[in-house]
Design a protein around this motif. Structure first.
Motif, short mmCIF file in Angstrom:
data_model
loop_
_atom_site.label_atom_id
_atom_site.label_comp_id
_atom_site.label_asym_id
_atom_site.label_seq_id
_atom_site.Cartn_x
_atom_site.Cartn_y
_atom_site.Cartn_z
N PRO A 73 -8.36 0.55 -5.77
CA PRO A 73 -7.15 -0.59 -5.59
C PRO A 73 -5.68 -0.16 -5.35
N ALA A 74 -5.11 -0.47 -4.31
CA ALA A 74 -3.79 0.00 -4.22
C ALA A 74 -2.77 0.01 -5.23
N SER A 75 -2.79 -1.11 -5.90
CA SER A 75 -2.19 -1.11 -7.23
C SER A 75 -2.34 -0.08 -8.33
N GLU A 98 -6.47 -4.20 0.76
CA GLU A 98 -5.50 -3.22 0.03
C GLU A 98 -6.47 -2.40 -0.96
N THR A 99 -7.41 -1.76 -0.29
CA THR A 99 -8.24 -0.66 -0.90
C THR A 99 -8.08 0.62 -0.29
N MET A 100 -8.13 1.61 -1.00
CA MET A 100 -7.84 3.16 -0.47
C MET A 100 -9.17 3.94 -1.06
N TYR A 101 -9.52 4.87 0.01
CA TYR A 101 -10.65 5.64 -0.23
C TYR A 101 -10.39 6.97 -0.56
N PHE A 102 -11.02 7.52 -1.29
CA PHE A 102 -10.56 9.10 -1.75
C PHE A 102 -11.72 9.90 -1.82
N SER A 103 -11.50 11.31 -1.51
CA SER A 103 -12.79 12.23 -1.65
C SER A 103 -12.27 13.38 -2.08
N TYR A 104 -13.16 14.30 -2.80
CA TYR A 104 -12.72 15.44 -3.28
C TYR A 104 -12.65 16.60 -2.25
N GLU A 105 -13.31 16.29 -1.27
CA GLU A 105 -13.44 17.06 0.03
C GLU A 105 -12.58 16.44 1.13
N LYS A 106 -11.62 17.33 2.01
CA LYS A 106 -11.05 16.57 3.09
C LYS A 106 -11.91 16.28 4.21
N ILE A 109 -1.39 5.79 -10.65
CA ILE A 109 -1.75 7.25 -10.84
C ILE A 109 -0.73 8.29 -10.10
N MET A 110 -0.04 7.63 -9.15
CA MET A 110 1.08 8.50 -8.50
C MET A 110 2.24 8.53 -9.58
N LYS A 111 2.51 7.43 -10.38
CA LYS A 111 3.58 7.63 -11.32
C LYS A 111 3.09 8.58 -12.57
N MET A 112 1.71 8.54 -12.71
CA MET A 112 1.31 9.60 -13.85
C MET A 112 1.49 10.97 -13.27
N ASN A 113 1.14 11.22 -11.84
CA ASN A 113 1.25 12.51 -11.39
C ASN A 113 2.52 12.96 -11.45
N ILE A 119 0.72 -1.17 0.09
CA ILE A 119 -0.03 0.10 0.12
C ILE A 119 1.04 1.43 0.00
N PRO A 120 0.86 2.14 -0.86
CA PRO A 120 1.52 3.25 -1.13
C PRO A 120 1.31 4.33 -0.01
N HIS A 121 2.12 5.09 0.25
CA HIS A 121 1.96 6.11 1.44
C HIS A 121 1.75 7.41 0.54
N VAL A 122 0.63 8.03 0.40
CA VAL A 122 0.09 9.09 -0.09
C VAL A 122 -1.09 9.58 0.64
N ASN A 123 -1.36 10.89 0.50
CA ASN A 123 -2.46 11.77 1.09
C ASN A 123 -3.25 12.41 -0.06
N GLU A 124 -2.79 12.63 -1.34
CA GLU A 124 -3.77 13.29 -2.27
C GLU A 124 -3.30 12.75 -3.58
N LEU A 125 -3.96 12.75 -4.55
CA LEU A 125 -3.91 12.58 -5.97
C LEU A 125 -4.57 13.47 -6.73
N GLU A 126 -3.92 13.68 -7.74
CA GLU A 126 -4.49 14.88 -8.83
C GLU A 126 -5.26 14.19 -9.91
N PHE A 127 -6.28 14.95 -10.13
CA PHE A 127 -7.12 14.45 -11.40
C PHE A 127 -7.46 15.88 -12.08
N GLN A 128 -7.99 15.65 -13.40
CA GLN A 128 -8.36 16.86 -13.95
C GLN A 128 -9.50 17.40 -13.68
#
Length: 378
Positions: free
Chosen positions: A316-318, A298-306, A323-327, A275-284
């Motif tokens: 999925p973590a994979s 191995e599932t991570m949950y994200f939201s557009y609002e903190k 996405i981190m590599k793309m960012n 599981i990667p260590h990340v706090n945020e991901l960038e989308f368009q």
């Protein structure tokens, strides 16, 4: 009454059965599988000359030792034997023989080249009689020892007492938070009990294993059921499992961290390594913030609002790693939100389909003939 009727007593602390019939005849037998000290001999019947004279001998509670047979007698598993001791002799039960003894020695880090204590002979009837007389004194000796320690003002607790087979020596197991001065205590014990004294300190977990009980899970305490060697437990085991660091919930009956915290730690650590260590991901369409992580799936949950738990989207973590590599390359995926394909629910509840009052018996109302009272009899 029949003189051959025997009253059995199960001594689980030593793994034996003690019985005495109405005629006073004593009979002690080994009881395999009695408690957590039992070891399955999966090498039984395999002849190995190197270990033919080596035996594992068990005493009270978790005390065991490896002894070499120099008696010339044929000794096998389940025999009561007289063994060498620092002072006098002791009586124990042979629990392992053959090549499995070598495996146990390697497991405990015992070198086969060292000098071992000896098995003198098999125990005779009068040896077992004397042994039983000594063990019968253990409980009252422990109670009296606690009283003496309290009178001397020592901050300690006598947890258990074990008498040697010949009755000339006793081991006093005690619990203490700090250092205790035993000089006066040993003198009083020697005068009171007329035996040699040995003091051995044990921890809170060992005490809980001696006393026993039930845990919050409803099962027997692990320390009294199967754990012989206690490994260190830290709060890191609770953190990696994402448990609440509440001392009341993490502590067992001994007041220390629960031993079961270590059971699943390796599984969680293995899952966390993917599981990667990340706090945020960038989308368009914006930045997605990490809300929570399900470690085992191995599932991570994200939201557009903190901190928004109502509009979470799982990844999925994979996929998060990609996405981190793309960012890092300056690329942004289109959106976090994907079209949800309607699926049949995995679980359908039947609560509310029928009223639970259908099980109640319906009471028949008694109809009263009102007209009979009003108009009278015609």
């Amino acid at each position: 009454m029949d003189g051959n009727i025997e009253v059995k007593k199960f001594d689980c602390s030593r793994g034996c059965t003690v019985s005495r019939n109405d005629e006073g005849e004593l009979n002690c037998t080994y009881r395999p599988g009695c408690c957590k000290q039992e070891v399955y001999d999966w090498l039984g019947g395999v002849p190995v000359d190197q270990w033919k004279d080596m035996f594992e001998v068990r005493f009270k509670n978790t005390r065991k030792g490896f002894y070499v047979n120099t008696s010339g007698q044929s000794v096998r598993r389940g025999d009561f034997v007289i063994v060498e001791s620092a002072t006098g002799h002791d009586l124990g039960i042979v629990t392992l023989d053959g090549p499995i003894v070598g495996r146990q020695m390697a497991c405990r880090g015992v070198s086969p080249d060292q000098e071992f204590k000896k098995i003198y002979r098999k125990a005779k009837y009068f040896d077992i009689e004397k042994w039983q007389e000594a063990t019968a004194r253990e409980h009252e000796t422990m109670i009296r020892a606690r009283q003496i320690a309290a009178e001397l003002g020592l901050e300690m607790k006598i947890g258990d007492v074990e008498f040697q087979g010949d009755g000339t020596k006793a081991i006093f197991y005690y619990i203490a938070d700090g250092r205790v001065d035993f000089r006066q205590l040993i003198k009083v014990f020697a005068e009171e009990f007329r035996i040699r004294i040995e003091m051995k300190q044990i921890g809170a977990r060992q005490e809980a294993g001696l006393i026993g009980g039930l845990g919050v899970c409803g099962r027997e305490l692990c320390c009294s059921n199967h754990i012989n060697f206690f490994k260190s437990i830290t709060t890191a085991a609770a953190r990696c499992q994402d448990l609440s660091l509440n001392p009341l919930k993490l502590a067992g009956q001994c007041g220390k961290l629960k031993c079961c915290l270590n059971y699943e730690t390796a599984v969680y650590q293995d899952a966390q390594s993917r599981i990667p260590h990340v706090n945020e991901l960038e989308f368009q369409d914006g930045i997605a913030y990490l809300v929570k992580t399900d470690i085992l799936s191995e599932t991570m949950y994200f939201s557009y609002e903190k901190g928004d738990l109502s509009n979470m989207h799982s990844l999925p973590a994979s996929e998060v790693i990609e996405i981190m590599k793309m960012n890092r390359r300056g690329e942004k995926p289109d959106t976090l939100i994907e079209e949800q394909i309607p699926q049949a629910p995995e679980f359908v509840t039947a609560v509310g389909d029928e009223s639970i009052s259908r099980f109640d018996e319906t009471r028949k109302k008694k109809r009263r003939n009102r007209s009979r009272g009003k108009h009278g009899t015609r």
